[in-house]
Design a protein around this motif. Structure first.
Motif, PDB file in Angstrom:
ATOM      1  N   THR A 184       0.843  -1.193   0.000  1.00 51.33           N
ATOM      2  CA  THR A 184       0.000   0.000   0.000  1.00 51.33           C
ATOM      3  C   THR A 184       0.874   1.237   0.000  1.00 51.33           C
ATOM      4  OG1 THR A 184      -0.045   0.141   2.429  1.00 51.33           O
ATOM      5  CG2 THR A 184      -1.739  -1.227   1.349  1.00 51.33           C
ATOM      6  N   TRP A 185       0.282   2.346  -0.416  1.00 50.67           N
ATOM      7  CA  TRP A 185       1.015   3.609  -0.374  1.00 50.67           C
ATOM      8  C   TRP A 185       1.380   3.961   1.069  1.00 50.67           C
ATOM      9  CZ3 TRP A 185       3.127   5.198  -4.585  1.00 50.67           C
ATOM     10  CH2 TRP A 185       2.522   5.025  -5.820  1.00 50.67           C
TER      11      TRP A 185
ATOM     12  N   THR B 287       8.313   9.629   4.452  1.00 46.01           N
ATOM     13  CA  THR B 287       7.792  10.823   3.785  1.00 46.01           C
ATOM     14  C   THR B 287       6.677  10.437   2.828  1.00 46.01           C
ATOM     15  OG1 THR B 287       8.333  12.721   2.367  1.00 46.01           O
ATOM     16  CG2 THR B 287       9.484  10.668   1.919  1.00 46.01           C
ATOM     17  N   GLN B 288       5.790  11.382   2.578  1.00 48.66           N
ATOM     18  CA  GLN B 288       4.822  11.252   1.500  1.00 48.66           C
ATOM     19  C   GLN B 288       5.546  11.492   0.168  1.00 48.66           C
ATOM     20  OE1 GLN B 288       1.052  11.374   1.667  1.00 48.66           O
ATOM     21  NE2 GLN B 288       1.204  10.646   3.773  1.00 48.66           N
ATOM     22  N   LEU B 289       4.885  11.188  -0.923  1.00 44.94           N
ATOM     23  CA  LEU B 289       5.421  11.454  -2.259  1.00 44.94           C
ATOM     24  C   LEU B 289       4.472  12.392  -2.994  1.00 44.94           C
ATOM     25  CD1 LEU B 289       6.663   7.876  -3.269  1.00 44.94           C
ATOM     26  CD2 LEU B 289       8.033   9.798  -2.396  1.00 44.94           C
TER      27      LEU B 289
ATOM     28  N   GLU C  27      -1.258   5.426 -10.472  1.00 41.99           N
ATOM     29  CA  GLU C  27      -2.560   4.759 -10.389  1.00 41.99           C
ATOM     30  C   GLU C  27      -3.133   4.511 -11.786  1.00 41.99           C
ATOM     31  OE1 GLU C  27      -4.148   3.457  -7.958  1.00 41.99           O
ATOM     32  OE2 GLU C  27      -3.069   4.205  -6.193  1.00 41.99           O
ATOM     33  N   VAL C  28      -2.796   5.374 -12.738  1.00 47.46           N
ATOM     34  CA  VAL C  28      -3.288   5.216 -14.113  1.00 47.46           C
ATOM     35  C   VAL C  28      -2.425   4.229 -14.899  1.00 47.46           C
ATOM     36  CG1 VAL C  28      -3.658   6.390 -16.317  1.00 47.46           C
ATOM     37  CG2 VAL C  28      -4.330   7.494 -14.170  1.00 47.46           C
ATOM     38  N   TYR C  29      -1.098   4.315 -14.746  1.00 48.92           N
ATOM     39  CA  TYR C  29      -0.193   3.524 -15.584  1.00 48.92           C
ATOM     40  C   TYR C  29       0.459   2.357 -14.848  1.00 48.92           C
ATOM     41  CZ  TYR C  29      -0.426   6.845 -19.442  1.00 48.92           C
ATOM     42  OH  TYR C  29      -0.860   7.603 -20.492  1.00 48.92           O
ATOM     43  N   GLY C  30       0.732   2.511 -13.549  1.00 47.71           N
ATOM     44  CA  GLY C  30       1.480   1.487 -12.847  1.00 47.71           C
ATOM     45  C   GLY C  30       2.952   1.512 -13.233  1.00 47.71           C
ATOM     46  N   SER C  31       3.667   0.479 -12.836  1.00 51.27           N
ATOM     47  CA  SER C  31       5.092   0.396 -13.172  1.00 51.27           C
ATOM     48  C   SER C  31       5.243  -0.080 -14.610  1.00 51.27           C
ATOM     49  CB  SER C  31       5.802  -0.559 -12.223  1.00 51.27           C
ATOM     50  OG  SER C  31       5.215  -1.844 -12.303  1.00 51.27           O
ATOM     51  N   GLY C  32       6.356   0.317 -15.226  1.00 52.36           N
ATOM     52  CA  GLY C  32       6.573  -0.096 -16.609  1.00 52.36           C
ATOM     53  C   GLY C  32       7.613   0.750 -17.295  1.00 52.36           C
ATOM     54  N   ASP C  33       7.597   0.641 -18.598  1.00 49.48           N
ATOM     55  CA  ASP C  33       8.659   1.162 -19.460  1.00 49.48           C
ATOM     56  C   ASP C  33       8.063   2.201 -20.408  1.00 49.48           C
ATOM     57  OD1 ASP C  33      10.553   1.460 -21.463  1.00 49.48           O
ATOM     58  OD2 ASP C  33      11.139  -0.647 -21.438  1.00 49.48           O
TER      59      ASP C  33
ATOM     60  N   ARG D  28       5.610  -2.895  -4.290  1.00 48.72           N
ATOM     61  CA  ARG D  28       6.023  -4.284  -4.117  1.00 48.72           C
ATOM     62  C   ARG D  28       6.653  -4.476  -2.733  1.00 48.72           C
ATOM     63  NH1 ARG D  28      10.056  -5.602  -8.405  1.00 48.72           N
ATOM     64  NH2 ARG D  28       8.401  -6.493  -9.701  1.00 48.72           N
ATOM     65  N   THR D  29       6.416  -5.614  -2.137  1.00 46.20           N
ATOM     66  CA  THR D  29       7.040  -5.968  -0.869  1.00 46.20           C
ATOM     67  C   THR D  29       8.090  -7.040  -1.126  1.00 46.20           C
ATOM     68  OG1 THR D  29       5.349  -7.627  -0.408  1.00 46.20           O
ATOM     69  CG2 THR D  29       4.962  -5.401   0.440  1.00 46.20           C
ATOM     70  N   GLY D  30       8.933  -7.284  -0.155  1.00 49.95           N
ATOM     71  CA  GLY D  30       9.958  -8.312  -0.327  1.00 49.95           C
ATOM     72  C   GLY D  30      11.292  -7.708  -0.718  1.00 49.95           C
ATOM     73  N   GLU D  31      12.153  -8.549  -1.306  1.00 53.07           N
ATOM     74  CA  GLU D  31      13.531  -8.140  -1.563  1.00 53.07           C
ATOM     75  C   GLU D  31      13.652  -7.070  -2.646  1.00 53.07           C
ATOM     76  OE1 GLU D  31      15.886 -11.523  -2.408  1.00 53.07           O
ATOM     77  OE2 GLU D  31      15.660 -12.426  -0.415  1.00 53.07           O
TER      78      GLU D  31
END
Length: 600
Positions: free
Chosen positions: A438-439, A448-450, A459-465, A477-480
């Motif tokens: 979660t944010w 800090t906030q972003l 929120e519209v695009y998500g992660s990517g290229d 993402r959680t984890g390593e």
């Protein structure tokens, strides 16, 4: 000096210049005198062709085996002695062979001009009025029959030899087209600077061995060469097509990748590779002075890429050399030129594909003179390209209508603003991927906030290229491989560089006040982030930490406006990769979404 003599001297000059630059000097043949010329035409019904007379008048002709099929010119006196000997042998054996009986009749009307180490000769037909008058034949001492002329004249012999030496094109190609049995051959220079003529057969197995671990193998179905050549608007060289058909994508000499029309999902697409390689070459060529600037496909006569190396060299054909693709020669864009080597930015090698590959397989480095410098010496091996084990034939894409109408294009590139215009230029995915957290959890970990604009965009695009260049990290993402892990790795690297070179790395580092906080990176290892100046994240300016240039100032626009201007090709702030002047922004724009399998 008449026109024929001038042409013969000019052709020999081209050959002599190439020999002088590439092979060790050897003995020379003297010119013939007038008395010799009279002896050469002692038989009735014979005369010396004009180009043969001009040939014998030349002084200082190399007496080494520079003529295709490894023939060396004879001395004038030798030529007469050899003819007498050939006639005598044919006469002595005439009773035992119809072929030798016929030879005994016709050989007085021919004149030897060259021999090889195996006892064969080149003969010129001196029989006036015969259709083959002036033609050059091979006289094989084991099968004494004339067959098809190797060359239609001495001038033809010199022209074919000069072209083969200076361009790498096979000699005797026209002879083969007339039905001759000797195979076309290509010139090669050994490590001891000796000229040899090798079979021009395009199968590289003649000078390489297949890998035992990754043996080359044909693609699972034939390449549709008609479709590929129609898409290119060019015919391709026969040796390349046969290489592709027989061996598929090749790792040659453990250094060169020979790219053939194939595709493997997420790894290689021939059309995409060609398009991007040519784009990069055009940009590089545009930086050169006009007199040495090559054109690049699809421009007429432009360079056409066929391979690359582990050292990031790129190999092209120069399609301006000839309308016949089998005569195209190799041009190499070397990524790391050797100082004082004579390398040009796009270096012409004067050799066809097969000739070039053959030259790379040798024992010693190539001297820095034409046609080199060449890559190598390389191992004489060929293997299936490791990252393309299941490649399939590539098919040109079907024509598609424009993605945007003219009205939409105008909005996307000119009149539209904000997320609405960005959505049109780079459509977002149906299901944006942010991660499994979660944010609030991210803000707690960061302390800090972003910026809200960043959250809205994600929120519209998500992660990517973005634009196949700019990668936005997966934020939740959680984890390593979570967001903070990538941030810390980047900032640890920056701190190390800053400690060693403080003048080159002036930024403070988050969580220092005003410190750099990255959230994206590029395929060129640039980093995009914020300068965390002040308590309000929405007021943080964007900044790029560039990989290949000095640190610049903060960007002036917000995130969405910066992305929009960058994809339009109108961004005035530095730091992000620029579009080329020939790029279509709509084609170059786009967003490729990720899922949890993505590293970033």
């Amino acid at each position: 000096m008449d026109e024929t003599e001038h042409a013969v001297r000019e052709l020999w000059g081209r050959i002599a210049a190439w020999l002088g630059a590439h092979v060790l000097a050897g003995p020379v043949r003297a010119a013939a005198d007038a008395e010799w010329a009279g002896a050469a035409v002692s038989a009735p019904g014979v005369s010396l062709p004009e180009d043969l007379v001009a040939w014998w008048r030349l002084d200082g002709v190399a007496a080494t085996a520079w003529i295709p099929l490894d023939f060396a010119p004879l001395e004038p006196a030798e030529a007469l002695e050899v003819r007498d000997l050939l006639v005598l042998v044919a006469q002595d054996e005439a009773a035992y062979s119809d072929a030798l009986a016929a030879a005994a009749e016709c050989l007085p009307g021919f004149l030897p001009i060259a021999d090889d180490a195996g006892g064969d000769h080149l003969l010129v037909d001196l029989r006036s009025g015969q259709p083959t008058y002036g033609a050059v034949f091979l006289w094989d001492h084991e099968t004494p029959q004339l067959g098809v002329p190797l060359w239609e004249s001495v001038s033809d012999l010199l022209t074919d030899t000069a072209e083969a030496l200076t361009t790498g094109a096979p000699a005797l190609s026209r002879y083969a087209e007339r039905g001759g049995v000797e195979r076309p051959c290509v010139a090669a220079v050994t490590g001891t600077r000796e000229l040899v003529w090798n079979d021009a057969q395009p199968d590289v197995r003649s000078f390489t061995a297949p890998s035992t671990e990754r043996p080359p193998a044909p693609l699972p179905a034939p390449v549709d060469w008609t479709a590929v050549e129609a898409w290119l608007g060019l015919r391709l060289p026969d040796d390349y097509k046969q290489l592709a058909d027989r061996h598929g994508p090749l790792d040659f000499g453990e250094y060169l990748w020979i790219h053939v029309p194939c595709v493997q999902q997420d790894r290689f697409d021939y059309g995409d590779w060609l398009r991007e390689t040519h784009r990069t070459a055009r940009i590089a060529a545009r930086q050169l002075p006009e007199d040495v600037r090559p054109s690049v496909h699809p421009a007429p006569g432009g360079l056409l890429a066929w391979g690359s190396s582990r050292g990031s060299d790129v190999l092209f054909w120069d399609t301006s050399v000839s309308e016949d693709p089998n005569r195209w020669t190799v041009v190499v864009r070397h990524s790391h030129p050797i100082p004082d080597s004579g390398l040009r930015p796009f270096h012409p090698c004067g050799l066809t594909l097969t000739g070039y590959l053959r030259q790379t397989v040798r024992d010693t480095p190539q001297l820095p003179s034409p046609p080199g410098p060449l890559l190598g010496p390389l191992a004489g091996s060929m293997a299936r390209t490791a990252y393309l084990p299941t490649a399939a034939p590539w098919t040109p894409p079907a024509p598609t209508p424009p993605r945007l109408t003219e009205a939409e294009r105008r909005i996307a590139l000119e009149t539209g603003t904000g997320l609405d215009a960005l959505r049109l230029l780079s459509p977002p995915p149906e299901h944006p991927y942010l991660g499994d957290g979660t944010w609030e959890r991210l803000f707690a970990e960061l302390g800090t906030q972003l910026p809200k604009e960043y959250l809205e965009l994600m929120e519209v695009y998500g992660s990517g290229d973005w634009g196949t260049w700019l990668r936005f990290l997966t934020p939740l993402r959680t984890g390593e491989r979570r967001f903070v892990t990538h941030v810390e790795e980047t900032l640890d690297a920056y701190r190390t560089l800053k400690a060693d070179y403080p003048e080159g790395y002036p930024l403070a580092v988050w969580p220092e006040p005003g410190g750099f906080l990255p959230f994206a990176n590029s395929y060129d290892a640039d980093r995009l982030g914020w300068l965390t100046e002040g308590p309000d994240p929405d007021a943080w300016p964007l900044i790029v930490w560039p990989r290949h240039t000095d640190q610049g100032p903060a960007l002036t626009g917000g995130l969405v406006d910066t992305l929009l201007a960058w994809q339009r090709g109108t961004l005035t702030d530095g730091g992000l990769a620029e579009l080329d002047e020939e790029d279509d922004p709509v084609e170059c724009a786009g967003f490729d979404p990720w899922d949890d399998h993505a590293y970033w």
